[in-house]
Design an enzyme around this catalytic site. Structure first.
Site, PDB file in Angstrom:
ATOM      1  N   LYS A  81      62.106 -16.781   5.142  1.00 32.39           N
ATOM      2  CA  LYS A  81      61.588 -17.164   6.811  1.00 32.39           C
ATOM      3  C   LYS A  81      60.494 -16.619   6.137  1.00 32.39           C
ATOM      4  O   LYS A  81      59.419 -15.047   5.247  1.00 32.39           O
ATOM      5  CB  LYS A  81      61.846 -15.533   6.965  1.00 32.39           C
ATOM      6  CG  LYS A  81      61.622 -15.408   8.776  1.00 32.39           C
ATOM      7  CD  LYS A  81      60.019 -15.537   8.886  1.00 32.39           C
ATOM      8  CE  LYS A  81      59.089 -14.412   9.168  1.00 32.39           C
ATOM      9  NZ  LYS A  81      57.637 -14.255   8.821  1.00 32.39           N
ATOM     10  N   GLU A 157      60.322  -5.916  -2.462  1.00 31.25           N
ATOM     11  CA  GLU A 157      58.899  -5.647  -4.091  1.00 31.25           C
ATOM     12  C   GLU A 157      57.758  -6.300  -2.691  1.00 31.25           C
ATOM     13  O   GLU A 157      57.604  -6.638  -2.304  1.00 31.25           O
ATOM     14  CB  GLU A 157      58.915  -7.419  -4.457  1.00 31.25           C
ATOM     15  CG  GLU A 157      60.034  -7.961  -5.518  1.00 31.25           C
ATOM     16  CD  GLU A 157      59.913  -8.765  -6.074  1.00 31.25           C
ATOM     17  OE1 GLU A 157      59.162 -10.089  -5.637  1.00 31.25           O
ATOM     18  OE2 GLU A 157      60.723  -9.608  -7.076  1.00 31.25           O
ATOM     19  N   CYS A 191      49.269  -8.325  -5.219  1.00 27.81           N
ATOM     20  CA  CYS A 191      50.178  -6.762  -4.985  1.00 27.81           C
ATOM     21  C   CYS A 191      49.899  -6.127  -7.210  1.00 27.81           C
ATOM     22  O   CYS A 191      49.819  -5.260  -6.096  1.00 27.81           O
ATOM     23  CB  CYS A 191      52.011  -7.420  -5.317  1.00 27.81           C
ATOM     24  SG  CYS A 191      52.338  -8.945  -6.466  1.00 27.81           S
ATOM     25  N   GLU A 292      46.783   1.105  -0.185  1.00 24.07           N
ATOM     26  CA  GLU A 292      46.842  -0.016  -0.437  1.00 24.07           C
ATOM     27  C   GLU A 292      45.851  -1.169   0.368  1.00 24.07           C
ATOM     28  O   GLU A 292      45.750  -0.999   1.475  1.00 24.07           O
ATOM     29  CB  GLU A 292      48.177  -1.037  -0.468  1.00 24.07           C
ATOM     30  CG  GLU A 292      48.168  -2.401  -1.356  1.00 24.07           C
ATOM     31  CD  GLU A 292      48.623  -3.167  -1.268  1.00 24.07           C
ATOM     32  OE1 GLU A 292      49.584  -2.962  -0.274  1.00 24.07           O
ATOM     33  OE2 GLU A 292      49.301  -4.060  -2.095  1.00 24.07           O
TER      34      GLU A 292
HETATM   35  P1  NAD Z   1      53.941  -8.168   5.948  1.00 22.08           P
HETATM   36  O1  NAD Z   1      54.748  -6.975   5.365  1.00 22.08           O
HETATM   37  O2  NAD Z   1      53.633  -7.435   6.855  1.00 22.08           O
HETATM   38  O3  NAD Z   1      54.682  -9.393   5.649  1.00 22.08           O
HETATM   39  C1  NAD Z   1      55.456  -9.869   4.918  1.00 22.08           C
HETATM   40  C2  NAD Z   1      56.817 -10.841   5.239  1.00 22.08           C
HETATM   41  O4  NAD Z   1      57.542  -9.758   6.503  1.00 22.08           O
HETATM   42  C3  NAD Z   1      56.101 -11.578   6.400  1.00 22.08           C
HETATM   43  O5  NAD Z   1      56.838 -12.977   6.575  1.00 22.08           O
HETATM   44  C4  NAD Z   1      57.023 -11.089   7.726  1.00 22.08           C
HETATM   45  O6  NAD Z   1      56.802 -12.064   8.590  1.00 22.08           O
HETATM   46  C5  NAD Z   1      57.829 -10.399   7.884  1.00 22.08           C
HETATM   47  N1  NAD Z   1      57.753  -9.300   8.392  1.00 22.08           N
HETATM   48  C6  NAD Z   1      57.019  -8.510   9.309  1.00 22.08           C
HETATM   49  N2  NAD Z   1      57.414  -7.247   9.429  1.00 22.08           N
HETATM   50  C7  NAD Z   1      58.872  -7.940   9.489  1.00 22.08           C
HETATM   51  C8  NAD Z   1      59.833  -7.172  10.212  1.00 22.08           C
HETATM   52  N3  NAD Z   1      59.778  -5.199  11.356  1.00 22.08           N
HETATM   53  N4  NAD Z   1      61.744  -7.437   9.597  1.00 22.08           N
HETATM   54  C9  NAD Z   1      61.438  -8.400   9.277  1.00 22.08           C
HETATM   55  N5  NAD Z   1      60.216  -9.263   8.753  1.00 22.08           N
HETATM   56  C10 NAD Z   1      59.383  -8.533   8.561  1.00 22.08           C
HETATM   57  O7  NAD Z   1      53.236  -8.288   3.784  1.00 22.08           O
HETATM   58  P2  NAD Z   1      52.232  -9.511   4.279  1.00 22.08           P
HETATM   59  O8  NAD Z   1      50.798  -8.989   4.350  1.00 22.08           O
HETATM   60  O9  NAD Z   1      52.375 -10.555   4.433  1.00 22.08           O
HETATM   61  O10 NAD Z   1      51.555  -9.340   2.533  1.00 22.08           O
HETATM   62  C11 NAD Z   1      50.980  -8.534   2.416  1.00 22.08           C
HETATM   63  C12 NAD Z   1      51.886  -7.617   1.545  1.00 22.08           C
HETATM   64  O11 NAD Z   1      53.080  -7.666   0.531  1.00 22.08           O
HETATM   65  C13 NAD Z   1      51.067  -6.317   0.814  1.00 22.08           C
HETATM   66  O12 NAD Z   1      51.209  -5.253   0.408  1.00 22.08           O
HETATM   67  C14 NAD Z   1      51.210  -6.493  -1.558  1.00 22.08           C
HETATM   68  O13 NAD Z   1      51.093  -5.504  -1.821  1.00 22.08           O
HETATM   69  C15 NAD Z   1      52.832  -7.635  -0.996  1.00 22.08           C
HETATM   70  N6  NAD Z   1      53.830  -8.109  -2.215  1.00 22.08           N
HETATM   71  C16 NAD Z   1      54.003  -7.472  -2.692  1.00 22.08           C
HETATM   72  C17 NAD Z   1      53.661  -8.764  -4.335  1.00 22.08           C
HETATM   73  C18 NAD Z   1      54.825  -8.175  -4.973  1.00 22.08           C
HETATM   74  O14 NAD Z   1      55.687  -8.718  -6.359  1.00 22.08           O
HETATM   75  N7  NAD Z   1      55.647  -6.336  -5.350  1.00 22.08           N
HETATM   76  C19 NAD Z   1      53.815  -9.997  -4.537  1.00 22.08           C
HETATM   77  C20 NAD Z   1      52.870 -10.129  -3.098  1.00 22.08           C
HETATM   78  C21 NAD Z   1      52.488  -9.500  -2.070  1.00 22.08           C
END
Ligand code: NAD
Length: 389
Positions: A81, A157, A191, A292
């Site tokens: 997804k 992550e 991130c 963040e």
């Molecule tokens: P997000 O958490 O908003 O979304 C990530 C994914 O989760 C998307 O596909 C979204 O549709 C899905 N999602 C959202 N709510 C959900 C739920 N309740 N149930 C299931 N799926 C759900 O994050 P984002 O805005 O897409 O990405 C940015 C974030 O990702 C930042 O916090 C960043 O630090 C983090 N990030 C972490 C790493 C790492 O390796 N630690 C790498 C890249 C990004």
């Protein structure tokens, strides 16, 4: 950005497949011979089953394949997804997999939103055995709650607010360039971004001056222009979030040295472009330093002793990465050992070895992925004991 896609997102995605294809050949199991009681015990590993891979929009292909490649290599099927902001590369990957002969149903893509949509449906689905998720810490909490009934295996992550510590003896040119790249690469939508920059007081003023001079050379512009180093924010909503934190940092007493404005002139005015922003004299207790931001905003602050630097670095809800710039190996090793983060880079940044564990402490994640860590996540372990006499 085109340049970033060519140099990072797409090549690393290909490398993820090659790496885990090779690792699968090497991954072994344990055996324990006990001749004194005539038993031989060994470990079997089996694919965990259907895996949900939920990924974010920054580095959309690299981060998705970081999950898909090991899952397939170790025998699982995957329902991916991708983020709603960046669905295209996952669909192209599915076409490539079909062309390459991956059997139907082994790699699947569902598009949609998170809560109340495709993401949540996956996390609640009884046939999903494991969820590997990259995204915000708050989303991690929601997924953990939703998946609790099914007691699914989880790997998270999550977000970060990483410290970059520059000691007085550091190679200043390298440290300034490293700090700039650490916080502004991919317009800060990383991130791992080293967005809390701790600088020894003996070089603090000079370092701040060099950072400002350095960032003025970074071109903000069209992501298709190969000379561009800072592209647009992913969406208007995200731009507004970053601008909110810039205002907050100012209100909380940060001293703005550079940037801070949305670009409104010319062609860039039609997009979500933001000037890279540097705040000095920031206090680590400020909200703009603890939460963040995920954008091109650096918070710079001075320190006097190694002890103080470690204490500020660790005073964060997050624990994803940390950077150390020093020529003193003792200092570097001491800080690396005491920093409460899943990754530490000494005199470098973003250098990855896929055999090493990748993940975060505290609100930055649960579990580790990479090499044997991914092997463990995507497989179940079974103990077999044979009585030989
Ligand atoms: P997000 O958490 O908003 O979304 C990530 C994914 O989760 C998307 O596909 C979204 O549709 C899905 N999602 C959202 N709510 C959900 C739920 N309740 N149930 C299931 N799926 C759900 O994050 P984002 O805005 O897409 O990405 C940015 C974030 O990702 C930042 O916090 C960043 O630090 C983090 N990030 C972490 C790493 C790492 O390796 N630690 C790498 C890249 C990004």
């Amino acid at each position: 950005m085109l340049f970033r896609s060519r140099t990072k997102d797409v090549p690393r995605a290909a490398h993820n497949f090659r790496f885990f294809a090779q690792w699968q050949e090497m991954a072994g199991t344990k055996a324990f011979d006990k001749p004194w009681d005539g038993t031989f015990g060994y470990e079997l590993r089996e694919p965990i089953g259907v895996t949900a891979a939920i990924s974010p929009w920054n580095f959309p292909l690299m981060l998705l394949t970081w999950k898909v490649a090991p899952a397939l290599a170790f025998g699982c099927t995957v329902v991916a997804k991708p983020a709603e902001q960046s669905p295209v590369t996952a669909s192209i990957l599915a076409e490539i997999c079909a062309e390459a002969g991956v059997p139907a149903g082994v790699f699947n893509v569902v598009n949609g939103f998170g809560p109340g949509s495709a993401g949540e449906a996956l996390t609640r689905h009884p046939d999903v055995a494991a969820i590997t998720f990259t995204g915000e810490s708050a989303t991690g909490r929601a997924i953990m709650g939703a998946s609790a009934d099914g007691l699914k295996k989880l790997s998270f992550e999550l977000g970060g607010r990483s410290p970059c510590i520059v000691f007085g003896d550091a190679d200043l040119d390298a440290a300034v360039q490293g700090a700039l790249r650490g916080v502004f690469y991919n317009q800060g939508e990383v991130c791992l971004a080293g967005s809390r920059i701790l600088v020894h007081r003996s070089i603090y003023d000079e370092f701040c001056g060099r950072m400002v001079a350095g960032i003025n050379e970074w071109k903000v512009g069209d992501p298709f222009d190969p000379t561009t180093r800072v592209g647009p924010m992913v969406s208007k909503e995200h731009l507004d979030k970053v601008l909110y934190y810039i205002d907050l940092a100012e209100e909380e007493g940060g001293k703005r040295l550079a940037g801070g404005q949305r670009i409104t002139d010319g062609a860039l005015g039609r997009g979500n472009f933001l000037e890279p922003t540097i705040f000095a004299d920031v206090d680590n207790s400020m909200r703009a330093c603890r939460e963040e931001i995920f954008g091109p905003v650096a918070a710079v602050m001075p320190f006097d002793t190694t002890e103080e630097a470690i204490s500020i670095a660790n005073d964060s809800p997050y624990g994803l990465a940390g950077m150390v710039w020093t020529k003193n190996l003792d200092t570097a090793h001491q800080v690396a050992r005491r920093m409460k983060t899943g990754n530490v880079w000494i005199n470098c940044f973003f250098v990855r070895d896929l055999r090493l564990p990748f993940g975060g402490y505290k609100s930055s994640g649960i579990g580790r992925e990479g090499g044997d860590y991914s092997y463990e996540f995507f497989t179940e372990a079974k103990a077999v004991v044979v009585k030989l006499d």
